[in-house]
Design a protein around this motif. Structure first.
Motif, PDB file in Angstrom:
ATOM      1  N   UNK A  23      15.069 -48.306 -26.480  1.00 35.90           N
ATOM      2  CA  UNK A  23      16.560 -48.017 -26.514  1.00 35.90           C
ATOM      3  C   UNK A  23      16.798 -48.043 -24.957  1.00 35.90           C
ATOM      4  N   UNK A  24      16.069 -47.422 -24.032  1.00 34.81           N
ATOM      5  CA  UNK A  24      16.396 -47.522 -22.760  1.00 34.81           C
ATOM      6  C   UNK A  24      16.131 -48.745 -21.935  1.00 34.81           C
ATOM      7  N   UNK A  25      15.364 -49.558 -22.442  1.00 35.32           N
ATOM      8  CA  UNK A  25      15.229 -51.136 -22.449  1.00 35.32           C
ATOM      9  C   UNK A  25      16.387 -51.697 -22.479  1.00 35.32           C
ATOM     10  N   UNK A  26      16.755 -51.568 -23.824  1.00 40.50           N
ATOM     11  CA  UNK A  26      17.989 -52.036 -24.259  1.00 40.50           C
ATOM     12  C   UNK A  26      19.479 -51.786 -23.313  1.00 40.50           C
ATOM     13  N   UNK A  27      19.433 -50.591 -22.836  1.00 42.91           N
ATOM     14  CA  UNK A  27      20.393 -50.188 -22.035  1.00 42.91           C
ATOM     15  C   UNK A  27      20.277 -50.754 -20.633  1.00 42.91           C
ATOM     16  N   UNK A  28      18.980 -50.917 -20.306  1.00 42.64           N
ATOM     17  CA  UNK A  28      18.836 -51.558 -18.940  1.00 42.64           C
ATOM     18  C   UNK A  28      19.392 -53.015 -19.053  1.00 42.64           C
ATOM     19  N   UNK A  29      18.937 -53.710 -20.194  1.00 45.00           N
ATOM     20  CA  UNK A  29      19.231 -55.155 -20.103  1.00 45.00           C
ATOM     21  C   UNK A  29      20.740 -55.351 -20.287  1.00 45.00           C
ATOM     22  N   UNK A  30      21.443 -54.496 -21.092  1.00 44.25           N
ATOM     23  CA  UNK A  30      22.833 -54.940 -21.226  1.00 44.25           C
ATOM     24  C   UNK A  30      23.443 -54.269 -19.865  1.00 44.25           C
ATOM     25  N   UNK A  62      24.190 -46.634 -13.128  1.00 50.31           N
ATOM     26  CA  UNK A  62      23.697 -46.751 -14.737  1.00 50.31           C
ATOM     27  C   UNK A  62      22.429 -47.486 -14.786  1.00 50.31           C
ATOM     28  N   UNK A  63      22.289 -48.586 -14.005  1.00 55.03           N
ATOM     29  CA  UNK A  63      21.038 -49.487 -14.076  1.00 55.03           C
ATOM     30  C   UNK A  63      19.918 -48.830 -13.589  1.00 55.03           C
ATOM     31  N   UNK A  64      20.147 -48.207 -12.525  1.00 56.44           N
ATOM     32  CA  UNK A  64      19.297 -47.362 -11.785  1.00 56.44           C
ATOM     33  C   UNK A  64      18.517 -46.475 -12.507  1.00 56.44           C
ATOM     34  N   UNK A  65      19.421 -45.442 -13.351  1.00 56.09           N
ATOM     35  CA  UNK A  65      19.211 -44.432 -14.279  1.00 56.09           C
ATOM     36  C   UNK A  65      18.248 -44.965 -15.305  1.00 56.09           C
ATOM     37  N   UNK A  66      18.919 -46.211 -15.981  1.00 60.73           N
ATOM     38  CA  UNK A  66      18.183 -46.488 -16.964  1.00 60.73           C
ATOM     39  C   UNK A  66      16.801 -47.304 -16.739  1.00 60.73           C
ATOM     40  N   UNK A  67      16.594 -47.542 -15.682  1.00 55.55           N
ATOM     41  CA  UNK A  67      15.342 -48.240 -15.109  1.00 55.55           C
ATOM     42  C   UNK A  67      14.452 -47.038 -14.983  1.00 55.55           C
ATOM     43  N   UNK A  68      14.991 -46.127 -14.119  1.00 58.16           N
ATOM     44  CA  UNK A  68      14.070 -44.911 -14.012  1.00 58.16           C
ATOM     45  C   UNK A  68      13.463 -44.427 -15.173  1.00 58.16           C
ATOM     46  N   UNK A  69      14.343 -44.296 -16.275  1.00 63.61           N
ATOM     47  CA  UNK A  69      14.101 -43.780 -17.592  1.00 63.61           C
ATOM     48  C   UNK A  69      13.221 -44.584 -18.207  1.00 63.61           C
ATOM     49  N   UNK A  77      12.556 -34.777 -19.340  1.00 61.42           N
ATOM     50  CA  UNK A  77      13.435 -35.614 -17.929  1.00 61.42           C
ATOM     51  C   UNK A  77      13.942 -36.887 -18.360  1.00 61.42           C
ATOM     52  N   UNK A  78      13.075 -37.625 -19.133  1.00 57.29           N
ATOM     53  CA  UNK A  78      13.791 -38.664 -19.607  1.00 57.29           C
ATOM     54  C   UNK A  78      14.869 -38.715 -20.553  1.00 57.29           C
ATOM     55  N   UNK A  79      14.902 -37.569 -21.434  1.00 55.76           N
ATOM     56  CA  UNK A  79      16.066 -37.363 -22.379  1.00 55.76           C
ATOM     57  C   UNK A  79      17.267 -37.122 -21.410  1.00 55.76           C
ATOM     58  N   UNK A  80      17.235 -36.422 -20.288  1.00 54.85           N
ATOM     59  CA  UNK A  80      18.108 -35.679 -19.547  1.00 54.85           C
ATOM     60  C   UNK A  80      18.846 -36.897 -18.654  1.00 54.85           C
ATOM     61  N   UNK A  81      17.725 -37.985 -18.315  1.00 51.33           N
ATOM     62  CA  UNK A  81      18.238 -38.824 -17.361  1.00 51.33           C
ATOM     63  C   UNK A  81      19.092 -39.775 -18.341  1.00 51.33           C
ATOM     64  N   UNK A  82      18.620 -40.029 -19.683  1.00 57.79           N
ATOM     65  CA  UNK A  82      19.384 -40.842 -20.598  1.00 57.79           C
ATOM     66  C   UNK A  82      20.889 -40.345 -20.701  1.00 57.79           C
TER      67      UNK A  82
END
Lengths: 894, 347, 200
Positions: free
Chosen positions: B221-228, B250-257, B277-282
């Motif tokens: 899902x984070x990949x999907x977020x990053x791509x969209x 948003x892109x930065x946060x998705x990428x880091x996640x 951490x990944x969940x909170x960044x999400x």
């Protein structure tokens, strides 16, 4: 120094401080319960601009004024500008003065609380009348009646001033708009010269509003029609204004218009063959021979001015028949070489090439040439037009200008060059051309024995007296429009002005010089010195807080008004050409304890003993002649003349005036006017063009302005006779240089300034507010709109100029001339000349107790000078484009 | 409940009551206490709605998916916790929309108006139904059969996705043909909702054997977020529109996640600090995206240049009143779930 | 009778009389002006012009606002005028998001015209039907056109830039002028089919 507080201490002791009437927030009284359920419509006349003649309908429901709209009759035919629509808020204005007030604080200042106390009308009128009577008995000249745009609705003020035998009617509104000399000299009329937009095909307008810039209703309609018909409009302006956006904009450096005009005239003199030679020969004094002293050469027997006759090879009186008289040339008369007027004028213009002009005004020489050529081409010289069966010359071009051109030291010269330009194509007082506003009739262009028409209105000099009678020093400025600025110097230093009396009473009527003139601190200081100052006021403004007694008057919706239609300030066309009209305003019930200004004047006259008998107010009403429209206006005649010892009501006086009206054949009076709403009498349109009354060579206009020279010579000889110098001026050539019969380039006071003053500040009135008649700036409906306009309340700069100074949009700056300074944000726009910094509007200093809207905004007039070295010595007009320096300051909120 | 839980609950309850009273006060007094303007008519209230309803609907979809895939074997307690949080989010969002109305007392007119193609009506109905489903779960699902739970799941998925779609419908008119459109707005909405729901579910289900699967789904899902997010930036460039700061965040946060989750996946980490951490960044990314989108679509002048060039440049900054509403919503997210468990529906 | 307006921008001089006449006619509260006039500049010095475009509500035939209104408070009258019923409006502002012409405003608060003062008798009388928390907009002067009068903004225009008439009648002055001048609505590509036409 005002004595009011000591003199009336006992009276004031028993009064309460005015917490209720000046309370903020003000508690409105409910409407009259008897009016519930009632719906009515009243006839009205708007008064929210200088023009003040739009016919309106005022609707009331349940005793509340609910709508003001245009009435579908002349002159506005149903339309109405934004200010007229907003008039309701001028009525329901909590910052109005609601009852007579008297100060108890002897200290005066804009921020000093006068500590007003409420007095009754009887007390207020008695005190004012007593002071007037005392002053009248001491010396009538010690009374000043100070009037402004807020006083244009009074029928009786001029007669009132005459009844007190004072020459001192000081107008606040004229010295920044002294634009009348040329119209008086060439058109014999007042106030200004206008284009005939019904037929005009090419109109050059400079430094004025044709309608849209001020949003005047009927002027704008006429312009829209002319543009739709295909008229070419050329607007010479440092700013691409609303009007300039409808035509060709010619950007010009502020304050340099005289150079443009001289350049254009030069092109017409030297580069264009086809001028209206017939007009110049027959209808101007161009052929008259001029002596080396600059006067007309005159026939020894008849004293008539001489012209040269090629046939008999001698000088003959100008009206000799069957001669061949040249326009140009130098001839020997009795051994003395003389030139024709035309020759002298033309020669003087030789140096004013378009290239010379371009250096001074930045308008490219090619543009100046093009416009001059287009102007002459469109003039259709030699053509005629038939109107109502009468053939008249047809010259469908006009060049017109007003205050932003003439408010400089060279103002009158600029006006006169404009007249030369119009005359060179014969565009004077014929269809399509430049017409004097004001009176339409045979007397206007009637010739004198010299064959030229008599100067009219302000081209007629005020007679000399010494010591001077006028506190405004009209003896030294015989062609001045108004001189409030000079009055401040006279009050400050009466000896310098040879004044032999003291100023005792200052009666202000609808006036505010502190806000509307310049260097406000000078006026504040002046008011501190005046022994008694009463003001007929509408709202608590700057001049009100400097007064001793306030006599509150109605807002205009509450003011009964019957007035004749005055030809407009913008233009003519068939919607108004030939219109003679009496307009009516039926008043709405008054809200506060205010009085009609004319009732105040009648009461004051009666209580001061100046109502009855010879020379009293009634006698002066009988003798009143309107200086603009004469017998076409209110002009009493038998059998309606007032009996000098009877007490009349205001309505009775109006009724008699109506019945005396020249165009009222049916003997209708006040009652009929109230039923019909207006008397409308169309006159033949042919009589509207003054050529009709004096065709061909039956009269002449001055091309060589000998009357200007005469007045200058007379003034100089009067100075010699009394062995005095011109007040506050060391080198009198500085004055007399402007009385030359041939206009020429003269530098304004702002032309040579220290280097840091590198921009010309200039001003315009925006359509929201126009000239702020009736405190439109304080009107919340207008404020909602103008506060959203980014060009309001800001200084406007060309983007390149701003960048060079390191300024960007929103930066705050201090703008300083050599006379004052203001602070405001800037905005950049491509619509502004790079050498100018433009500030809109009619903002002012504000004062204690005023509407907060009146305290905001940059007060442009602070930048303007008042001193005699800076003004036009002929018209006394003040410099409107001061040189300024601009410094960035810390940002603040508006 | 532990001591920490009690502390959180009591603090939240107090904040809830105080801000709740102020909400009532402001609803009675009127709308002028906000700093909303004619240009920014939807402000912090609607921003909160968008963010919280993303969480809520996402959680409900994730729960329904779990029910359909794993059935009764998944601990009911976790599902109930997720459901309560979802209910709190959705209810908070609905209340935010309610207090954003000029006349909140007239809200019932939405149902009576009969304008069923109005996005607001759809939203109103869908959210109401979703809340009812959530309450049914709270009171009735403890003892339900698998079949009943599956029916619940089918309905919940449909209504949740309908709610997600209203995010786009509400502002659809701001997307016209040509340069003003953003083709990926709907995709982002869907992805962000489910992605945030998954993140919350991971936080709730830590220690459960299925958590590992959830973490891997979070990666997808984070990949999907990053791509969209990335695609919508391309669309903005193609359409010659401005690329807003929030999009870059948003892109930065998705990428880091995404990167954190990839590292975790390679290292076989299925729980612990990195996952949290990944969940909170999400959640942060979703809040940034959803909340900013509401403001960004109003920032653009409605009337195009050059006609709007001289309009004043306005910015939206929320008032204290609106920040009070935000605190109310946050408090609610603690109060309702704890409340549900206290009352005894937890087991 | 179908409400139609034609505005000739060649004549408009940006005086705002239409805005103020509307304000007086409707007594709209502080900050609310149904008619807007956008000011803009074209060009660079010295070839530059100041232009204006007055914008009442466009009274669209396919109004975006009506489609998104959840309660049906926004309706299209038989004369073509789009109205808002203050008693039905819940103040959700979806219509303000939807309208592409900025025709609508939200009545945040009925404040006195004179700041810091009480409401004048005019306001008390005229503002009885305004409700805080609702969306307000131009109603085409429906009461006036039903009496056979023109809308206030049309009557007051000082250059005669505005024409009002019946778009259903192909022989009316407005229909003929629209055809002969090729007048079009503002932003026609949005598909809302406005009833206000412009000669640009």
């Amino acid at each position: 120094m005002s004595n009011i507080v000591e003199n009336y201490a006992d009276l004031l002791m028993e009064k309460n401080l005015t917490e209720d009437v000046l309370a903020s927030p003000y508690k409105w009284e409910p409407a009259d319960p008897a009016a519930i359920g009632e719906k009515k419509t009243l006839y009205g006349i708007c008064r929210h601009c200088m023009q003040g003649d739009c016919s309106t309908l005022v609707h009331m429901e349940d005793g509340i004024v609910t709508k003001v709209e245009g009435n579908d009759i002349p002159p506005n035919y149903g339309s109405l500008c934004p200010r007229g629509n907003a008039a309701i808020m001028g009525l329901y204005n909590p910052y109005r003065v609601k009852t007579p007030l008297m100060r108890t604080n002897p200290e005066k200042g804009l921020d000093v609380d006068p500590k007003w106390k409420e007095i009754t009308w009887d007390e207020a009128l008695d005190i004012t009348a007593k002071e007037l009577r005392k002053a009248f008995e001491y010396d009538p000249r010690s009374i000043v009646v100070n009037e402004g745009w807020g006083s244009k609705d009074t029928l009786l003020r001029p007669a009132f001033v005459k009844a007190f035998k004072t020459p001192n009617e000081v107008g606040s509104h004229g010295s920044l708009c002294a634009v009348h000399y040329g119209t008086g000299l060439i058109h014999g009329n007042f106030p200004v010269s206008l284009p005939d937009l019904e037929y005009c095909n090419y109109h050059i307008t400079i430094g004025r509003s044709l309608g849209p810039n001020f949003a005047t209703a009927h002027g704008s309609k006429r312009l829209a029609k002319a543009l739709a018909r295909g008229m070419r409009l050329v607007v010479v302006d440092p700013r691409c204004s609303h009007e300039a956006s409808k035509g060709e904009w010619v950007p010009i450096r502020p304050g340099s218009d005289l150079a443009f005009l001289l350049g254009m005239a030069h092109v017409m003199f030297y580069e264009i063959d086809k001028l209206d030679w017939q007009f110049l020969k027959d209808r101007t004094n161009s052929r008259y021979l001029i002596t080396p002293d600059g006067d007309y050469a005159r026939d020894k027997e008849t004293n008539k001015p001489l012209v040269w006759d090629n046939t008999s090879q001698k000088a003959v009186p100008f009206d000799t028949k069957n001669i061949d008289s040249p326009l140009e040339g130098r001839f020997k008369v009795d051994g003395v070489e003389m030139a024709t007027g035309y020759t002298l004028v033309k020669e003087r213009f030789k140096e004013y090439t378009p290239e010379w002009a371009e250096e001074l005004c930045t308008v490219p020489a090619s543009t100046i040439r093009r416009i001059a050529n287009e102007f002459v081409e469109h003039a259709q010289i030699g053509s005629t037009i038939e109107i109502d069966g009468v053939t008249l010359p047809f010259r469908p071009v006009s060049l017109n200008m007003e205050r932003n051109v003439m408010s400089h030291r060279y103002g009158v010269y600029a006006d006169l060059v404009g007249k030369l330009i119009n005359m060179m194509v014969g565009a004077i007082e014929v269809p399509g051309s430049c017409l004097g506003s004001g009176y339409r009739g045979e007397s206007v262009l009637a010739p004198t024995e010299d064959g030229t028409m008599a100067p009219g209105s302000e081209a007629v000099p005020v007679p000399w007296t010494f010591p001077p009678d006028h506190i405004g020093m009209q003896e030294f400025f015989p062609h001045a429009h108004t001189t409030p600025h000079i009055v401040t110097y006279v009050v400050e230093n009466p000896e310098e002005f040879y004044l032999d009396y003291e100023l005792r009473v200052w009666l202000g009527i609808g006036v505010n010089m502190i806000r509307t003139n310049a260097q406000p601190e000078r006026y504040v200081e002046m008011f501190k010195k005046i022994p008694f100052h009463a003001n007929v006021v509408y709202h608590m403004d700057e001049q009100a807080v400097m007064a001793d007694v306030l006599l509150p008057e109605h807002s205009f919706l509450e003011r009964l008004r019957v007035m004749p239609f005055f030809p407009s300030h913008q233009s003519f066309d068939n919607e108004v050409t030939g219109l003679q009209m009496i307009q009516l305003r039926q008043p709405v019930p008054k809200l506060f304890n205010t009085m009609h200004v004319d009732h105040i004047l009648m009461e004051l006259a009666e209580r001061a003993g100046r109502m009855y008998g010879e020379g009293g107010l009634l006698d002066c009403i009988n003798k009143f002649d309107c200086h603009i429209i004469h017998d076409h206006g209110m002009h009493m005649r038998e059998p309606y003349l007032l009996d000098l010892n009877t007490k009349y009501t205001y309505e009775e006086i109006i009724d008699r005036w109506l019945k005396s009206w020249k165009f009222n054949d049916e003997g209708k009076g006040f009652k009929e006017l109230n039923e019909e709403g207006a008397f409308i009498k169309w006159q033949p349109r042919t009589t509207f063009y003054h050529y009709y009354h004096w065709p061909a060579d039956s009269t002449k206009h001055e091309f060589y302005f000998i009357n200007l020279k005469k007045v200058g010579d007379s003034l100089k000889s009067n100075l010699r006779k009394h062995n005095i110098k011109f007040p506050m001026i060391d080198d009198e050539d500085y004055i007399f240089d402007l009385y030359d019969p041939i206009p020429h380039w003269v530098e304004s006071s702002e032309w040579n300034t220290p280097e840091e003053y590198d921009l010309f500040a200039f001003n315009w009135k925006p359509p929201y507010v126009s000239s702020d008649v009736g405190n439109v700036i304080g009107n919340p409906w207008m404020a909602e709109v103008y506060t959203k306009d980014p060009f309001e309340g800001a200084a406007c700069l060309n983007p390149r100029t701003a960048a060079a100074k390191g300024l960007k949009d929103g930066d705050w700056v201090r703008i300083s001339s050599r006379y004052g300074s203001i602070e405001c944000p800037i905005i950049t726009s491509e619509r502004f000349h790079p050498d100018g910094i433009g500030i809109s509007g009619t903002y002012g200093p504000g004062n204690v107790g005023s509407n907060p809207l009146n305290t905001r905004g940059p007060h442009f007039n602070r930048l303007i000078p008042t001193s005699i070295e800076t003004i036009d010595p002929v018209s006394a007009s003040q410099e409107i484009a001061p040189k300024v320096k601009v410094e960035k300051i810390a940002k603040r909120s508006n | 409940m532990s001591t920490l839980d009690w502390i959180i609950f009591i603090v939240a309850a107090v904040v809830f009551v105080i801000t709740g009273l102020s909400i009532l006060y402001n609803m009675i007094k009127g709308h002028h206490k906000t700093r909303l303007t004619d240009k920014f008519v939807w402000g912090l209230n609607i921003q909160i709605f968008y963010a919280l309803s993303s969480f809520g609907t996402g959680l409900m979809v994730v729960m329904s998916a779990i029910i359909l895939i794993v059935g009764n074997e998944f601990p009911f307690k976790i599902l109930q916790a997720g459901n309560s949080i979802a209910l709190a989010c959705i209810l908070a969002g609905v209340i935010q929309m309610g207090i954003d109305l000029g006349k909140p007392a007239r809200a019932i007119k939405v149902l009576l108006g009969g304008k069923f193609n109005s996005p607001l009506t759809i939203d109103f109905i869908a959210l109401t139904v979703l809340m009812i489903l959530s309450i049914i779960f709270i009171v009735g699902m403890g003892a339900a059969s698998l079949a009943a739970m599956k029916v619940w799941a089918y309905l919940t998925i449909l209504i949740s996705v309908l709610c997600m779609s209203t995010h786009t419908l509400l502002v659809a008119s701001r997307f016209e043909s040509g340069f003003r459109s953003n083709s990926f707005f709907s995709a982002e909405t869907l992805v962000c909702s489910i992605w945030s729901g998954m993140a919350i579910m991971i936080l709730l289900s830590s220690g459960n054997p299925l958590t590992g699967v959830f973490v891997q789904l979070l990666l997808v899902l984070s990949a999907a977020g990053l791509i969209t997010g990335f695609s919508s930036v391309i669309v903005s460039k193609l359409g010659k529109s401005e690329i807003h700061t929030h999009k870059k965040v948003f892109i930065l946060l998705s990428a880091i996640t995404f990167i954190i989750l990839v590292i975790g996946d390679l290292a076989g980490i299925k729980q612990g600090g990195l996952v949290v951490l990944a969940c909170l960044l999400t959640l942060a990314a979703v809040i940034v995206e959803k909340a900013s989108s509401v403001i960004v679509i109003q920032q653009r002048p409605v009337i195009p240049a050059p006609f709007s060039n001289l309009d004043p440049k306005e910015r939206y900054v929320p008032s204290m009143t609106e920040i009070g509403y935000l605190l109310f919503s946050i408090a609610m997210i603690a109060v309702i779930p704890y409340g549900v468990f206290l009352i005894g529906f937890g087991a | 009778m179908k409400f139609g307006m034609l505005i000739d921008l060649r004549k408009c001089v940006g005086c705002f009389a239409c805005t103020i006449a509307c304000k007086a006619e409707k007594g709209t509260p502080t900050g609310i002006n149904y008619n807007k006039v956008k000011k803009y500049e074209v060009g660079t010095y010295p070839s530059v012009k100041l232009k204006h475009i007055p914008m009442p509500c466009m009274h669209c035939d396919n109004p975006s606002c009506m489609e998104v209104c959840p309660t049906g408070a926004t309706q299209k009258h038989e004369t073509g005028v789009v109205t808002v019923d203050a008693n039905e409006c819940i103040g959700c502002k979806a219509c303000m998001i939807a309208c592409p012409y900025e025709s609508r405003q939200f009545l945040w608060e009925i404040k006195p015209y004179y700041e810091g003062q009480e409401r004048t008798p005019f306001e008390v009388y005229k503002q009885k039907d305004f409700q805080e928390g609702t969306v307000v907009k131009c109603n085409g002067c429906l009461e006036r056109i039903q009496e056979g009068l023109e809308p206030s903004c049309v009557q007051t225009c000082i250059t005669g830039a505005r024409i009002f008439g019946d778009l259903d009648d192909p022989n009316s002055e407005i229909s003929r002028l629209i055809a002969s001048s090729g007048a079009v609505p503002f932003q026609p590509e949005l598909g809302t089919e406005p009833s206000v036409y412009y000669i640009f």
